[in-house]
Structures are given as structure tokens and as C-alpha cells.
Design a protein around this motif. Sequence first.
Motif, short mmCIF file in Angstrom:
data_model
loop_
_atom_site.label_atom_id
_atom_site.label_comp_id
_atom_site.label_asym_id
_atom_site.label_seq_id
_atom_site.Cartn_x
_atom_site.Cartn_y
_atom_site.Cartn_z
N LYS A 79 0.85 -1.19 0.00
CA LYS A 79 0.00 0.00 0.00
C LYS A 79 0.89 1.24 0.00
CE LYS A 79 -3.72 -2.34 2.39
NZ LYS A 79 -4.62 -2.32 3.55
N VAL A 80 0.60 2.16 -0.93
CA VAL A 80 1.40 3.37 -1.08
C VAL A 80 0.48 4.59 -1.07
CG1 VAL A 80 3.00 4.65 -2.56
CG2 VAL A 80 3.10 2.14 -2.49
N ILE A 81 0.87 5.59 -0.28
CA ILE A 81 0.21 6.89 -0.29
C ILE A 81 1.20 7.88 -0.90
CG2 ILE A 81 -0.73 8.78 1.10
CD1 ILE A 81 -1.46 6.66 3.24
N ALA A 82 0.80 8.58 -1.95
CA ALA A 82 1.65 9.58 -2.59
C ALA A 82 1.26 10.97 -2.10
CB ALA A 82 1.50 9.50 -4.11
N ILE A 83 2.27 11.78 -1.76
CA ILE A 83 2.02 13.14 -1.31
C ILE A 83 2.81 14.11 -2.19
CG2 ILE A 83 1.53 12.46 1.07
CD1 ILE A 83 4.33 13.38 1.85
#
Length: 134
Positions: A79-83
Motif C-alpha cells: 500500500k502506497v500513499i503519494a504526497i
Amino acid sequence: MARILVIDDESGMLSVLREMLESAGHLVVEARNGAVAVRWWREHTHEQTIDLIVTDILMPEKDGIEVIQEIRQLAPNMKVIAISGHSQVVKIPLFDVAKRLGAVRTIAKPFIMETLLNVVRATLDENHSPGTVN
């Protein structure tokens, strides 16, 4: 709680992210850019499990888009969250590209602690349900 790999080239933002996530009980591994993060991943994930990655998109040496692509090859279900604080500044739709390549969620900088923690919690609790927080 979760072990989270946080990637950002701005040392101040890296410290803020660490403090926010650790205050919620998470364990944090830091990387100052994508090259450092992928190198750490290859050297340490056999001994340390990562539950989530939070990555900035625009960084020197290896950007967040490249990180997402490489991590997807190494760990397809990560799981990846991009900011990014540049999602509206550059002409490329960074968040759209990040989501197409595997980011589960995106967050525009600047954001408040509650927003980050809510997105992290939701991402850890879900099975890859795409979403955007602005």
C-alpha cells in the motif's frame, strides 16, 4: 501499530511526518529520497516488514513515481500513499499518474495531522480502495 516507510527529500517534512505517525503509535523508517528508499527496501525487508509507504512525488535521484513502479515489482500488494505540494504547479497530473501506477491514495501538501492520520488509518484498513484527499 504499523511500520511505515516515509520518503521525502525535505528534511523538515520528513521530521514532521515521523512525529505525526509516531504520535499515533506507528513505527517509522525514513528515507531522504527514492533511491535511498529502494536501496533500504532491497537490503532490509527480509528482516523488517513494511505495512505502508508514504512517498513524496517530486524528489531528486529517484522520484516517487519511480519508487511506486519499483516497489510494485518487488511487492505488488504494498500500500502506497503519494504526497506532493506540487500537484497543481507542474503541468503533469502527478496524482493521476501515481494512482495509475499503484498509489492507493494521494494527499496534497500542505495537510494537517488529522488528515494524514485518517488517510493512513483508512489505507491500512482497506484492500486498495483508491481515493484522493485535497
